[in-house]
Scaffold this active site. Structure first.
Site, PDB file in Angstrom:
ATOM      1  N   LYS A  73       0.801  -1.344   0.091  1.00  0.00           N
ATOM      2  CA  LYS A  73      -0.031  -0.051  -0.122  1.00  0.00           C
ATOM      3  C   LYS A  73       0.839   1.224  -0.129  1.00  0.00           C
ATOM      4  O   LYS A  73       2.108   1.163   0.369  1.00  0.00           O
ATOM      5  CB  LYS A  73      -0.895  -0.015   1.220  1.00  0.00           C
ATOM      6  CG  LYS A  73      -0.383   0.233   2.619  1.00  0.00           C
ATOM      7  CD  LYS A  73       0.075   1.522   3.147  1.00  0.00           C
ATOM      8  CE  LYS A  73       0.857   1.779   4.274  1.00  0.00           C
ATOM      9  NZ  LYS A  73       1.584   2.887   4.510  1.00  0.00           N
ATOM     10  N   ASP A  88      -2.504  -1.489  10.314  1.00  0.00           N
ATOM     11  CA  ASP A  88      -2.536  -1.271   8.645  1.00  0.00           C
ATOM     12  C   ASP A  88      -3.343  -2.695   8.203  1.00  0.00           C
ATOM     13  O   ASP A  88      -3.567  -2.763   7.205  1.00  0.00           O
ATOM     14  CB  ASP A  88      -1.450  -1.069   7.983  1.00  0.00           C
ATOM     15  CG  ASP A  88      -0.728   0.215   7.999  1.00  0.00           C
ATOM     16  OD1 ASP A  88      -1.562   1.040   8.453  1.00  0.00           O
ATOM     17  OD2 ASP A  88       0.311   0.205   8.063  1.00  0.00           O
TER      18      ASP A  88
END
Length: 288
Positions: free
Chosen positions: A10, A136
């Site tokens: 990401k 996350d």
């Protein structure tokens, strides 16, 4: 039975740190999106009640410190699974890079074991479990593009940016996220970086997305590691339209619209930075 799951990296398009919370974490607002640089997680069911982890990179822990191990352990205990699992992680995402490689491996493990063990959990349920492992992990369960709030575990999926190339460059250093947050001076009067980014994405305006890239942690990491700032400057000089450090760093990414320009940026950075990748944005979330 064997299941293979993709675990993409990401990047943060916008990262606002709002304040420090009573629990010691920081309240954040972030816009994150996945890119087509991914680890692969292979899961094989074992008859014995154990968790075995093997990683292609020798310096990544293969015990309970590994987030994929923790993901399997949480599911086993919560749902009283008596069988075990062998987890093999083929690493492509650089380690300790601000790209959520470990978190994505954990999320891939959750998604894969959900199928392997027939748990029939929704993405929302998997994301809630993921939040117990790391901030996350919840986002990585969904993939795609999302607004993340709280300490990063409250996820609202949003439309993805228009398709483009992403050049990633990581210098050969590690960055302590805890140290970066500890040295961050939170300015309560600063403007939000998330809101203009949300508008730019909603309007599918590539130029505005590049204009409004923002990361409150960037200045701290630049002071600790000036070479990260130099990579950002070089990436701009080579022609990337929008450039930003991802997470707490040290990886810097550049958004590039045209493939012809990607080669110039990529080749320019390869001259002084070992880990350089040219990939695409992933517009959709995970299929499973």
């Amino acid at each position: 039975m064997k299941i293979s799951v993709k675990a993409p990296a990401k990047i943060n398009l916008a990262l606002d740190v709002l304040h420090k919370r009573d629990d010691g974490f920081h309240e954040v607002e972030m816009i994150m999106t996945t890119v087509d640089l991914a680890d692969r997680v292979d899961l094989i069911e074992l008859n014995e009640d154990s968790i075995a982890v093997e990683v292609s990179e020798g310096f990544v822990p293969n015990d309970e410190r590994n987030l994929a191990y923790q993901a399997a352990d949480v599911l086993k205990k919560r749902f009283q699974i008596k069988k075990g699992v062998s987890i093999y992680i083929s690493k492509k995402i650089p380690v300790a890079a601000g790209l959520a490689g470990g978190s994505s491996d954990a999320a891939a493990t959750l998604r894969g074991l959900n199928l392997l063990w027939n748990l029939e959990l929704s993405d929302h349920e998997l994301a809630e479990i993921g939040a117990e492992i790391g901030s996350d992990v919840s986002f990585c369960v969904y993939g795609g593009t999302a607004l993340a709030t709280g300490r990063g575990e409250i996820i609202k999926q949003i439309e993805s940016p228009p398709p483009c190339w992403v050049v990633l460059a990581k210098p050969p250093i590690g960055v302590s996220t805890a140290e970066v947050y500890r040295k961050l001076n939170i300015d309560k009067a600063k403007e939000s970086g998330v809101q203009p980014m949300l508008q730019a994405i909603n309007e599918q305006n590539f130029d505005d997305i590049c204009e409004h890239l923002s990361n409150d942690l960037e200045s701290v990491t630049f002071k600790l590691h000036p070479e990260v700032k130099r990579i950002k400057e070089q990436m701009k000089r080579f022609g990337a339209e929008g450039v930003l450090m991802s997470g707490s760093g040290p990886t810097v990414f550049g958004l590039v619209k045209k493939e012809s320009r990607v080669h110039r940026v990529y080749n320019g950075l390869r001259g002084f930075c070992g880990d350089v990748y040219a990939v695409r944005l992933i517009s959709q979330g995970h299929p499973c």
